[in-house]
Design a protein around this motif. Structure first.
Motif, PDB file in Angstrom:
ATOM      1  N   LEU A   1      -2.945  -7.745   8.686  1.00 14.39           N
ATOM      2  CA  LEU A   1      -2.714  -6.772   7.621  1.00 14.39           C
ATOM      3  C   LEU A   1      -1.584  -5.816   7.989  1.00 14.39           C
ATOM      4  CD1 LEU A   1      -3.574  -5.503   4.927  1.00 14.39           C
ATOM      5  CD2 LEU A   1      -5.249  -4.134   6.206  1.00 14.39           C
ATOM      6  N   GLY A   2      -1.500  -5.458   9.271  1.00 16.10           N
ATOM      7  CA  GLY A   2      -0.409  -4.597   9.708  1.00 16.10           C
ATOM      8  C   GLY A   2       0.951  -5.215   9.428  1.00 16.10           C
ATOM      9  N   TYR A   3       1.080  -6.528   9.592  1.00 14.45           N
ATOM     10  CA  TYR A   3       2.339  -7.200   9.296  1.00 14.45           C
ATOM     11  C   TYR A   3       2.666  -7.160   7.804  1.00 14.45           C
ATOM     12  CZ  TYR A   3       3.545  -9.064  13.870  1.00 14.45           C
ATOM     13  OH  TYR A   3       3.959  -9.191  15.180  1.00 14.45           O
ATOM     14  N   ALA A   4       1.646  -7.275   6.953  1.00  8.86           N
ATOM     15  CA  ALA A   4       1.877  -7.200   5.515  1.00  8.86           C
ATOM     16  C   ALA A   4       2.351  -5.801   5.111  1.00  8.86           C
ATOM     17  CB  ALA A   4       0.601  -7.568   4.766  1.00  8.86           C
ATOM     18  N   ILE A   5       1.694  -4.773   5.643  1.00 11.95           N
ATOM     19  CA  ILE A   5       2.096  -3.395   5.339  1.00 11.95           C
ATOM     20  C   ILE A   5       3.515  -3.134   5.832  1.00 11.95           C
ATOM     21  CG2 ILE A   5       1.585  -0.974   5.827  1.00 11.95           C
ATOM     22  CD1 ILE A   5      -1.363  -1.779   6.063  1.00 11.95           C
ATOM     23  N   ASN A   6       3.822  -3.626   7.011  1.00 16.02           N
ATOM     24  CA  ASN A   6       5.165  -3.472   7.569  1.00 16.02           C
ATOM     25  C   ASN A   6       6.201  -4.158   6.694  1.00 16.02           C
ATOM     26  OD1 ASN A   6       7.088  -2.644   9.362  1.00 16.02           O
ATOM     27  ND2 ASN A   6       6.498  -4.028  10.996  1.00 16.02           N
TER      28      ASN A   6
ATOM     29  N   ALA B   1      11.039  -4.111   3.273  1.00 14.96           N
ATOM     30  CA  ALA B   1      11.729  -4.532   2.048  1.00 14.96           C
ATOM     31  C   ALA B   1      12.401  -3.352   1.358  1.00 14.96           C
ATOM     32  CB  ALA B   1      10.738  -5.211   1.100  1.00 14.96           C
ATOM     33  N   LEU B   2      11.669  -2.251   1.228  1.00  5.75           N
ATOM     34  CA  LEU B   2      12.247  -1.066   0.596  1.00  5.75           C
ATOM     35  C   LEU B   2      13.427  -0.538   1.398  1.00  5.75           C
ATOM     36  CD1 LEU B   2       8.927   0.767  -0.381  1.00  5.75           C
ATOM     37  CD2 LEU B   2      10.483  -0.460  -1.908  1.00  5.75           C
ATOM     38  N   GLN B   3      13.274  -0.530   2.717  1.00  9.24           N
ATOM     39  CA  GLN B   3      14.323  -0.011   3.589  1.00  9.24           C
ATOM     40  C   GLN B   3      15.585  -0.864   3.519  1.00  9.24           C
ATOM     41  OE1 GLN B   3      13.633   1.109   7.906  1.00  9.24           O
ATOM     42  NE2 GLN B   3      14.120  -1.056   8.113  1.00  9.24           N
ATOM     43  N   ASP B   4      15.444  -2.169   3.656  1.00 10.03           N
ATOM     44  CA  ASP B   4      16.612  -3.049   3.662  1.00 10.03           C
ATOM     45  C   ASP B   4      17.341  -3.018   2.329  1.00 10.03           C
ATOM     46  OD1 ASP B   4      15.832  -3.676   6.187  1.00 10.03           O
ATOM     47  OD2 ASP B   4      15.196  -5.724   5.753  1.00 10.03           O
TER      48      ASP B   4
ATOM     49  N   PHE C   1       3.937   3.527   5.372  1.00 16.56           N
ATOM     50  CA  PHE C   1       3.815   2.082   5.575  1.00 16.56           C
ATOM     51  C   PHE C   1       4.136   1.700   7.012  1.00 16.56           C
ATOM     52  CE2 PHE C   1       4.395   1.272   0.846  1.00 16.56           C
ATOM     53  CZ  PHE C   1       3.102   0.813   0.687  1.00 16.56           C
ATOM     54  N   GLN C   2       5.270   2.210   7.505  1.00 15.91           N
ATOM     55  CA  GLN C   2       5.688   1.844   8.861  1.00 15.91           C
ATOM     56  C   GLN C   2       4.742   2.401   9.918  1.00 15.91           C
ATOM     57  OE1 GLN C   2       8.146  -0.519   7.639  1.00 15.91           O
ATOM     58  NE2 GLN C   2       8.685  -0.045   9.722  1.00 15.91           N
ATOM     59  N   VAL C   3       4.370   3.666   9.777  1.00 13.68           N
ATOM     60  CA  VAL C   3       3.519   4.302  10.775  1.00 13.68           C
ATOM     61  C   VAL C   3       2.149   3.629  10.825  1.00 13.68           C
ATOM     62  CG1 VAL C   3       2.314   6.437  11.357  1.00 13.68           C
ATOM     63  CG2 VAL C   3       4.722   6.514  10.697  1.00 13.68           C
ATOM     64  N   VAL C   4       1.554   3.385   9.656  1.00 20.21           N
ATOM     65  CA  VAL C   4       0.241   2.742   9.616  1.00 20.21           C
ATOM     66  C   VAL C   4       0.308   1.343  10.219  1.00 20.21           C
ATOM     67  CG1 VAL C   4      -1.528   1.809   8.070  1.00 20.21           C
ATOM     68  CG2 VAL C   4      -0.609   4.095   7.677  1.00 20.21           C
ATOM     69  N   ALA C   5       1.355   0.602   9.886  1.00 17.46           N
ATOM     70  CA  ALA C   5       1.481  -0.766  10.399  1.00 17.46           C
ATOM     71  C   ALA C   5       1.561  -0.776  11.916  1.00 17.46           C
ATOM     72  CB  ALA C   5       2.722  -1.427   9.797  1.00 17.46           C
ATOM     73  N   TYR C   6       2.419   0.049  12.486  1.00 23.31           N
ATOM     74  CA  TYR C   6       2.575   0.048  13.941  1.00 23.31           C
ATOM     75  C   TYR C   6       1.347   0.630  14.645  1.00 23.31           C
ATOM     76  CZ  TYR C   6       7.447  -1.274  13.305  1.00 23.31           C
ATOM     77  OH  TYR C   6       8.591  -1.942  12.976  1.00 23.31           O
ATOM     78  N   CYS C   7       0.641   1.546  13.980  1.00 26.06           N
ATOM     79  CA  CYS C   7      -0.608   2.058  14.565  1.00 26.06           C
ATOM     80  C   CYS C   7      -1.651   0.945  14.632  1.00 26.06           C
ATOM     81  CB  CYS C   7      -1.131   3.226  13.747  1.00 26.06           C
ATOM     82  SG  CYS C   7      -0.229   4.773  13.989  1.00 26.06           S
ATOM     83  N   PHE C   8      -1.763   0.146  13.568  1.00 28.56           N
ATOM     84  CA  PHE C   8      -2.666  -0.999  13.580  1.00 28.56           C
ATOM     85  C   PHE C   8      -2.333  -1.927  14.743  1.00 28.56           C
ATOM     86  CE2 PHE C   8      -4.228  -1.444   8.901  1.00 28.56           C
ATOM     87  CZ  PHE C   8      -4.971  -0.279   9.056  1.00 28.56           C
ATOM     88  N   GLU C   9      -1.076  -2.285  14.832  1.00 28.64           N
ATOM     89  CA  GLU C   9      -0.675  -3.317  15.791  1.00 28.64           C
ATOM     90  C   GLU C   9      -0.775  -2.826  17.229  1.00 28.64           C
ATOM     91  OE1 GLU C   9       2.407  -5.033  12.429  1.00 28.64           O
ATOM     92  OE2 GLU C   9       3.169  -3.946  14.169  1.00 28.64           O
TER      93      GLU C   9
ATOM     94  N   THR D   1       6.319  -8.265  -2.008  1.00 30.16           N
ATOM     95  CA  THR D   1       5.715  -7.165  -2.765  1.00 30.16           C
ATOM     96  C   THR D   1       6.633  -5.948  -2.792  1.00 30.16           C
ATOM     97  OG1 THR D   1       3.501  -7.921  -2.131  1.00 30.16           O
ATOM     98  CG2 THR D   1       3.699  -5.670  -2.943  1.00 30.16           C
ATOM     99  N   GLY D   2       7.191  -5.606  -1.632  1.00 31.40           N
ATOM    100  CA  GLY D   2       8.112  -4.476  -1.580  1.00 31.40           C
ATOM    101  C   GLY D   2       9.380  -4.722  -2.373  1.00 31.40           C
ATOM    102  N   ALA D   3       9.874  -5.968  -2.335  1.00 33.05           N
ATOM    103  CA  ALA D   3      11.105  -6.290  -3.064  1.00 33.05           C
ATOM    104  C   ALA D   3      10.916  -6.152  -4.562  1.00 33.05           C
ATOM    105  CB  ALA D   3      11.553  -7.706  -2.716  1.00 33.05           C
ATOM    106  N   LEU D   4       9.800  -6.649  -5.078  1.00 30.87           N
ATOM    107  CA  LEU D   4       9.556  -6.565  -6.516  1.00 30.87           C
ATOM    108  C   LEU D   4       9.276  -5.121  -6.941  1.00 30.87           C
ATOM    109  CD1 LEU D   4       7.350  -9.762  -7.033  1.00 30.87           C
ATOM    110  CD2 LEU D   4       9.786  -9.466  -7.533  1.00 30.87           C
ATOM    111  N   SER D   5       8.523  -4.392  -6.136  1.00 31.25           N
ATOM    112  CA  SER D   5       8.237  -3.006  -6.489  1.00 31.25           C
ATOM    113  C   SER D   5       9.487  -2.139  -6.414  1.00 31.25           C
ATOM    114  CB  SER D   5       7.155  -2.434  -5.568  1.00 31.25           C
ATOM    115  OG  SER D   5       7.600  -2.401  -4.227  1.00 31.25           O
TER     116      SER D   5
END
Length: 389
Positions: free
Chosen positions: A144-149, A154-157, A125-133, A98-102
């Motif tokens: 869901l946290g893994y999906a958000i992460n 994807a955007l970062q890389d 995205f990163q903060v919410v994901a790690y807060c979930f986990e 999803t991140g790659a296509l967006s």
């Protein structure tokens, strides 16, 4: 009258001296000094930009190798089987796609700096994901946290790889440093920390370490790159802007119309699948099949340490044998060692073989990235890289 003559003399001195004038004239000395000062400032800025992206890739590597050592504990805590716990990898992949296509849309609309540090696309995205986990929520929210992460990664890389690939001075070497030294350093160090949390009551607090790294990363990106586009960031270090394509088609159409993109995407799909499978499941395999103990998570560090070592120490082999030919050699040797892990009932032998597999797989990804830089249009690099990474 004397004042007019003095003004005229000064104006002549500030003009560009003719070819016959001595190089020690005041105007030429001033121009030379300004040029040197500007070059030093650009080099310093380039080092700061590259170091920031190295930290970004360190976090990416850290994130990739976190799950493996924690996987047995996650299964016990949530009482899930292999098929269910594998949803962590499935949803991380969905988020990454999803991140790659967006990224194709966001890169053209907002530019490099705005995509990589925009609060909703990187930090949030990163903060919410790690807060979930870190809170060890119910399993659906944990997944869901893994999906958000995955979206944030994807955007970062993509942005980091695209920026380094667009550099003018030694982009191949810098790409190797980016992935070998920093990305794999993060992948090597994360299992060392995660293994310490496996036996702790609050095992999920490992993700607080990831949260801290992510916050530091976001602050650095905003401070160094601000809200500038990639061309503006490159201009700060003296790199001319990328040439623009004259096609009226959207980036989506331009990217997916190239045969090289699909071939590279298939190669990277297989490579990343093998890497994530070995790095993510080897700890579970060693514990369940080979009778390993809680310290089996260090074997995952050995694998990712092997990847880092291979990317650095096999560079001369890649040049001597040739990048195309050496890929087949590495692949055949890695398959042989993987068969040894399966069929030789030795815990120590398996750990050594896994590390050697990492060494052989290490050079493959930078070779693919450098090949992409050579064969793909420069103005589409940042949009293309996430498509096949």
């Amino acid at each position: 009258m004397e004042d007019n003559v003095e003004v005229e003399i000064r104006s002549i001195q500030l003009q560009e001296p003719p070819g016959g004038v001595s190089s020690s004239s005041p105007a030429r000395v001033v121009i030379f000094a300004d040029s040197k000062s500007r070059e030093r400032a650009q080099r310093r800025r380039a080092h700061i930009q590259f170091a920031t992206l190295c930290w970004t890739l360190y976090l990416s590597g850290w994130n990739d190798s976190t799950t493996g050592p924690l996987l047995p504990r996650i299964q016990r805590v949530y009482n899930v089987n292999f098929a269910t716990v594998s949803l962590l990898f499935v949803f991380a992949c969905i988020g990454y796609i999803t991140g790659a296509l967006s990224n194709l849309v966001l890169d053209g609309r907002y530019g490099f700096g705005k995509v990589i540090v925009h609060s909703f696309l990187r930090s949030l995205f990163q903060v919410v994901a790690y807060c979930f986990e870190s809170a060890a929520p119910p399993f659906p929210l944990f997944v869901l946290g893994y999906a958000i992460n995955g979206v944030g990664m994807a955007l970062q890389d993509a942005q980091a790889n695209g920026f380094v690939a667009s550099l003018r001075d030694n982009p191949e070497m810098k790409m190797g440093i980016l992935h070998a030294v920093w990305f794999r350093a993060g992948a090597f160090s994360s299992p060392l920390v995660a293994t310490q949390f496996v036996q702790k009551p609050h095992w999920s607090f490992h993700y607080l370490c990831s949260l801290g790294l992510s916050l530091v990363n976001t602050i650095l990106l905003i401070t160094v790159f601000g809200w500038k586009t990639q061309d503006e960031c490159l201009a700060q270090i003296g790199v001319p802007p990328c040439e623009k394509g004259n096609s009226e088609r959207s980036q989506f159409r331009q990217v997916f119309a190239l045969r090289a993109v699909h071939l590279l995407a298939f190669f990277i799909l297989v490579y990343v699948g093998v890497e994530v499978t070995v790095g993510g499941w080897i700890v579970t395999y060693i514990i369940d099949i080979r009778g390993g103990g809680p310290s089996s998570g260090y074997i995952s560090s050995g694998f990712f340490g092997g990847l880092m070592t291979g990317r650095l120490c096999l560079l001369w082999v890649n040049r001597m044998v040739g990048e195309r030919r050496v890929l087949f050699i590495y692949a055949l040797l890695a398959i042989g060692l993987e068969l040894a892990v399966w069929f030789v009932p030795s815990l120590v032998g398996g750990a050594i073989a896994v590390s050697m597999i990492g060494i052989l797989l290490g050079p493959m990804y930078p070779i693919a990235m450098n090949h992409a830089r050579r064969v793909l249009p420069r103005w589409l690099l940042t949009g293309m890289l996430p498509t096949f990474t």
